[in-house]
Design a protein around this motif. Structure first.
Motif, PDB file in Angstrom:
ATOM      1  N   THR A 122       0.835  -1.202   0.000  1.00  0.00           N
ATOM      2  CA  THR A 122       0.000   0.000   0.000  1.00  0.00           C
ATOM      3  C   THR A 122       0.869   1.251   0.000  1.00  0.00           C
ATOM      4  O   THR A 122       0.634   2.198  -0.759  1.00  0.00           O
ATOM      5  N   GLU A 123       1.902   1.239   0.827  1.00  0.00           N
ATOM      6  CA  GLU A 123       2.831   2.369   0.891  1.00  0.00           C
ATOM      7  C   GLU A 123       3.550   2.559  -0.443  1.00  0.00           C
ATOM      8  O   GLU A 123       3.748   3.686  -0.913  1.00  0.00           O
ATOM      9  N   ALA A 124       3.947   1.443  -1.079  1.00  0.00           N
ATOM     10  CA  ALA A 124       4.662   1.527  -2.353  1.00  0.00           C
ATOM     11  C   ALA A 124       3.767   2.088  -3.457  1.00  0.00           C
ATOM     12  O   ALA A 124       4.197   2.928  -4.257  1.00  0.00           O
ATOM     13  N   VAL A 125       2.521   1.639  -3.501  1.00  0.00           N
ATOM     14  CA  VAL A 125       1.588   2.121  -4.520  1.00  0.00           C
ATOM     15  C   VAL A 125       1.291   3.603  -4.312  1.00  0.00           C
ATOM     16  O   VAL A 125       1.210   4.383  -5.268  1.00  0.00           O
ATOM     17  N   GLU A 126       1.158   4.009  -3.078  1.00  0.00           N
ATOM     18  CA  GLU A 126       0.919   5.430  -2.787  1.00  0.00           C
ATOM     19  C   GLU A 126       2.111   6.289  -3.197  1.00  0.00           C
ATOM     20  O   GLU A 126       1.939   7.422  -3.658  1.00  0.00           O
ATOM     21  N   ALA A 127       3.328   5.740  -3.048  1.00  0.00           N
ATOM     22  CA  ALA A 127       4.529   6.485  -3.455  1.00  0.00           C
ATOM     23  C   ALA A 127       4.568   6.649  -4.972  1.00  0.00           C
ATOM     24  O   ALA A 127       5.023   7.655  -5.489  1.00  0.00           O
ATOM     25  N   GLY A 128       4.095   5.634  -5.686  1.00  0.00           N
ATOM     26  CA  GLY A 128       4.060   5.696  -7.140  1.00  0.00           C
ATOM     27  C   GLY A 128       5.398   5.371  -7.759  1.00  0.00           C
ATOM     28  O   GLY A 128       5.559   4.342  -8.413  1.00  0.00           O
ATOM     29  N   GLU A 129       6.391   6.227  -7.573  1.00  0.00           N
ATOM     30  CA  GLU A 129       7.732   6.005  -8.096  1.00  0.00           C
ATOM     31  C   GLU A 129       8.680   5.697  -6.947  1.00  0.00           C
ATOM     32  O   GLU A 129       8.716   6.428  -5.958  1.00  0.00           O
ATOM     33  N   LEU A 130       9.467   4.611  -7.089  1.00  0.00           N
ATOM     34  CA  LEU A 130      10.357   4.189  -6.001  1.00  0.00           C
ATOM     35  C   LEU A 130      11.380   3.201  -6.523  1.00  0.00           C
ATOM     36  O   LEU A 130      11.236   2.645  -7.623  1.00  0.00           O
ATOM     37  N   ALA A 365      -3.759  -7.499  -6.771  1.00  0.00           N
ATOM     38  CA  ALA A 365      -4.974  -6.823  -6.308  1.00  0.00           C
ATOM     39  C   ALA A 365      -4.817  -5.307  -6.301  1.00  0.00           C
ATOM     40  O   ALA A 365      -5.795  -4.582  -6.541  1.00  0.00           O
ATOM     41  N   LEU A 366      -3.602  -4.822  -6.047  1.00  0.00           N
ATOM     42  CA  LEU A 366      -3.395  -3.381  -5.856  1.00  0.00           C
ATOM     43  C   LEU A 366      -2.790  -2.673  -7.060  1.00  0.00           C
ATOM     44  O   LEU A 366      -2.943  -1.457  -7.209  1.00  0.00           O
ATOM     45  N   VAL A 367      -2.080  -3.416  -7.909  1.00  0.00           N
ATOM     46  CA  VAL A 367      -1.311  -2.789  -8.990  1.00  0.00           C
ATOM     47  C   VAL A 367      -1.895  -3.154 -10.349  1.00  0.00           C
ATOM     48  O   VAL A 367      -2.136  -4.332 -10.642  1.00  0.00           O
ATOM     49  N   ASP A 368      -2.081  -2.125 -11.178  1.00  0.00           N
ATOM     50  CA  ASP A 368      -2.576  -2.338 -12.538  1.00  0.00           C
ATOM     51  C   ASP A 368      -1.414  -2.509 -13.515  1.00  0.00           C
ATOM     52  O   ASP A 368      -1.383  -3.448 -14.305  1.00  0.00           O
ATOM     53  N   ARG A 369      -0.439  -1.575 -13.443  1.00  0.00           N
ATOM     54  CA  ARG A 369       0.708  -1.618 -14.346  1.00  0.00           C
ATOM     55  C   ARG A 369       1.987  -1.291 -13.589  1.00  0.00           C
ATOM     56  O   ARG A 369       1.964  -0.552 -12.604  1.00  0.00           O
ATOM     57  N   MET A 370       3.105  -1.836 -14.095  1.00  0.00           N
ATOM     58  CA  MET A 370       4.427  -1.565 -13.524  1.00  0.00           C
ATOM     59  C   MET A 370       5.345  -1.145 -14.667  1.00  0.00           C
ATOM     60  O   MET A 370       5.389  -1.819 -15.699  1.00  0.00           O
ATOM     61  N   GLU A 371       6.071  -0.055 -14.460  1.00  0.00           N
ATOM     62  CA  GLU A 371       6.931   0.475 -15.521  1.00  0.00           C
ATOM     63  C   GLU A 371       8.336   0.721 -14.974  1.00  0.00           C
ATOM     64  O   GLU A 371       8.504   1.359 -13.928  1.00  0.00           O
ATOM     65  N   LEU A 372       9.343   0.239 -15.703  1.00  0.00           N
ATOM     66  CA  LEU A 372      10.725   0.503 -15.316  1.00  0.00           C
ATOM     67  C   LEU A 372      11.070   1.963 -15.549  1.00  0.00           C
ATOM     68  O   LEU A 372      10.702   2.539 -16.577  1.00  0.00           O
ATOM     69  N   LEU A 373      11.792   2.549 -14.609  1.00  0.00           N
ATOM     70  CA  LEU A 373      12.242   3.933 -14.744  1.00  0.00           C
ATOM     71  C   LEU A 373      13.751   4.021 -14.959  1.00  0.00           C
ATOM     72  O   LEU A 373      14.299   5.114 -15.081  1.00  0.00           O
ATOM     73  N   GLY A 374      14.411   2.896 -14.977  1.00  0.00           N
ATOM     74  CA  GLY A 374      15.862   2.866 -15.163  1.00  0.00           C
ATOM     75  C   GLY A 374      16.325   1.424 -15.252  1.00  0.00           C
ATOM     76  O   GLY A 374      15.537   0.487 -15.089  1.00  0.00           O
ATOM     77  N   GLU A 375      17.606   1.244 -15.514  1.00  0.00           N
ATOM     78  CA  GLU A 375      18.156  -0.097 -15.645  1.00  0.00           C
ATOM     79  C   GLU A 375      18.240  -0.792 -14.280  1.00  0.00           C
ATOM     80  O   GLU A 375      18.721  -0.195 -13.316  1.00  0.00           O
ATOM     81  N   PRO A 376      17.781  -2.029 -14.186  1.00  0.00           N
ATOM     82  CA  PRO A 376      17.983  -2.782 -12.943  1.00  0.00           C
ATOM     83  C   PRO A 376      19.474  -3.000 -12.702  1.00  0.00           C
ATOM     84  O   PRO A 376      20.250  -3.134 -13.649  1.00  0.00           O
ATOM     85  N   ARG A 377      19.866  -3.029 -11.447  1.00  0.00           N
ATOM     86  CA  ARG A 377      21.250  -3.346 -11.101  1.00  0.00           C
ATOM     87  C   ARG A 377      21.262  -4.594 -10.226  1.00  0.00           C
ATOM     88  O   ARG A 377      20.332  -4.838  -9.456  1.00  0.00           O
ATOM     89  N   TYR A 378      22.349  -5.349 -10.350  1.00  0.00           N
ATOM     90  CA  TYR A 378      22.499  -6.592  -9.593  1.00  0.00           C
ATOM     91  C   TYR A 378      23.703  -6.496  -8.669  1.00  0.00           C
ATOM     92  O   TYR A 378      24.650  -5.743  -8.944  1.00  0.00           O
ATOM     93  N   ASN A 379      23.688  -7.300  -7.603  1.00  0.00           N
ATOM     94  CA  ASN A 379      24.855  -7.324  -6.741  1.00  0.00           C
ATOM     95  C   ASN A 379      25.954  -8.165  -7.388  1.00  0.00           C
ATOM     96  O   ASN A 379      25.733  -8.817  -8.411  1.00  0.00           O
ATOM     97  N   ALA A 380      27.131  -8.152  -6.785  1.00  0.00           N
ATOM     98  CA  ALA A 380      28.292  -8.799  -7.401  1.00  0.00           C
ATOM     99  C   ALA A 380      28.685 -10.055  -6.631  1.00  0.00           C
ATOM    100  O   ALA A 380      29.861 -10.313  -6.399  1.00  0.00           O
ATOM    101  N   SER A 381      27.698 -10.859  -6.255  1.00  0.00           N
ATOM    102  CA  SER A 381      27.953 -12.043  -5.438  1.00  0.00           C
ATOM    103  C   SER A 381      27.655 -13.321  -6.207  1.00  0.00           C
ATOM    104  O   SER A 381      26.636 -13.414  -6.890  1.00  0.00           O
TER     105      SER A 381
END
Length: 398
Positions: A122-130, A365-381
């Protein structure tokens, strides 16, 4: 093909998949060179990996369960910390520690899990961009800290120091972080022995484990409790954090699967959970040490040889998983080994599945669409691997 699974940049760039595919096809039990070391075996096929996991007679966990383990640090906790123990100690410890994660207990824990997931989403959806990792890490952290009745003010520190203990840049950093966790739980345990509650730490502190003498039992030592609280924290935090974030990315990159999942409703979630676990597999490799001469996949293994089991490779084994390189939320059967196999199957597997079930249920239930705003990054393990940053926008269901 060049094979260097010790190169952290290979994992940071997410470019290890073709290397493992080549090994499965051409050299499934591969002798890997090691700078300033004797080298180790890389086992990449599903059948061989499951075979080693189940072979307690020939392979041991007590000499370390990851590459770059510090032998002195491992020796200090061996046979007292579940992940670096062999039977009978492993069996006796798991019976006590596993009580909190038994099916009957999880029915009660489920209310906590669903509340935490709902609040975080709920908090994440309210933030919108994160950065979705900021949300993903809260779910397992809040659940396990609640189960241990850790003071709320300490939750963020506990999550951060646990990540440092298992994913720190070097052994010195990881050892220092483990030391801080051990000290924290030593103090917490002393309090729970005097003022017991119904939390995980209190229950383990007042439980008893079997010994090698038939019919005899004894309390767990402080070291056994503290070391394994550390292990529970790590297992609880790492799998759900990386799997939920990796699952979100997979659903964004495969919009047809997001459509299928949403259309299927709650009934579609259990199969999707298993596919997310197969696809993301945060536990990249596990290590065993050969106790006697044996063979793996027809290859001779010597006494003392280190044998690494690459779960990430097993989960993409084409002989076990049709269309292994496709993310399919309806996949069935799905015999992935993201939690390992055999007696060392992850203690928190049921809890992780419950968290991911609540997560995907809440997400659809809470999210209609999800959109990337930048390249995902991965850890180096090459041990615990996953997304370290996932900037995105969440569009709420109208």
């Amino acid at each position: 093909m060049k094979v260097d699974l010790l190169d952290p940049s290979l994992f940071e760039r997410g470019e290890f998949w073709p290397v493992l595919a080549w090994l499965r096809a051409n050299d499934p039990v591969h002798r890997h060179a090691e700078p300033d070391g004797p080298g180790f075996w890389v086992v990449s096929r599903y059948e061989d990996i499951v075979g080693v996991y189940g072979d307690q007679e020939n392979f041991s966990s007590r000499y370390g369960m990851r590459l770059d383990s510090d032998a002195e640090a491992v020796s200090a906790v061996a046979q007292r910390m579940l992940i670096v123990s062999d039977p009978p100690d492993h069996t006796h410890l798991k019976r006590v520690l596993g009580k909190m994660f038994a099916q009957a207990e999880l029915e009660t824990i489920g209310h906590l899990v669903r509340r935490v997931v709902h609040d975080v989403l709920t908090e994440a959806v309210e933030a919108g961009e994160l950065d979705f990792l900021d949300a993903a890490k809260k779910i397992p952290n809040h659940v396990v800290c609640s189960l241990m009745d850790i003071p709320r003010a300490d939750w963020e520190w506990v999550g951060d120091i646990t990540t440092e203990a298992f994913e720190g840049a070097d052994e010195e950093t990881r050892r220092a972080a483990h030391g801080e966790i051990f000290l924290y739980f030593t103090e917490l345990l002393a309090d729970r022995r005097k003022n017991p509650g119904t939390d995980f730490v209190s229950r383990v502190a007042h439980d008893r484990r079997a010994t090698d003498v038939p019919g005899e039992e004894r309390p767990l030592t402080d070291e056994e409790i503290v070391f394994n609280c550390n292990g529970v924290l790590a297992g609880a935090n790492e799998t759900t954090r990386y799997s939920s974030a990796g699952g979100v990315l997979a659903l964004i990159e495969n919009p047809d699967q997001w459509t299928v999942l949403r259309a299927g409703g709650p009934a579609a979630v259990p199969a999707a959970v298993e596919e997310v676990l197969r696809w993301t597999v945060p536990g990249v490799h596990a290590m065993r040490t050969a106790l006697r001469p044996t063979t793996v996949g027809g290859v001779r293994i010597g006494v003392g040889d280190r044998v690494t089991l690459w779960n990430v490779s097993a989960n993409r084994d084409e002989t076990v998983f049709p269309r292994a390189d496709r993310f399919e939320v309806t996949r069935s059967p799905n015999r992935h080994i993201s939690f390992g196999a055999g007696r060392h199957l992850c203690l928190g597997a049921r809890l992780a599945r419950m968290e991911l079930n609540a997560f995907l249920t809440g997400l659809t239930a809470l999210v209609d669409r999800m959109e990337l705003l930048g390249e995902p990054r991965y850890n180096a393990s090459n041990f615990t691997w996953g997304i370290s940053s996932l900037p995105l926008r969440l569009r709420a269901v109208p």
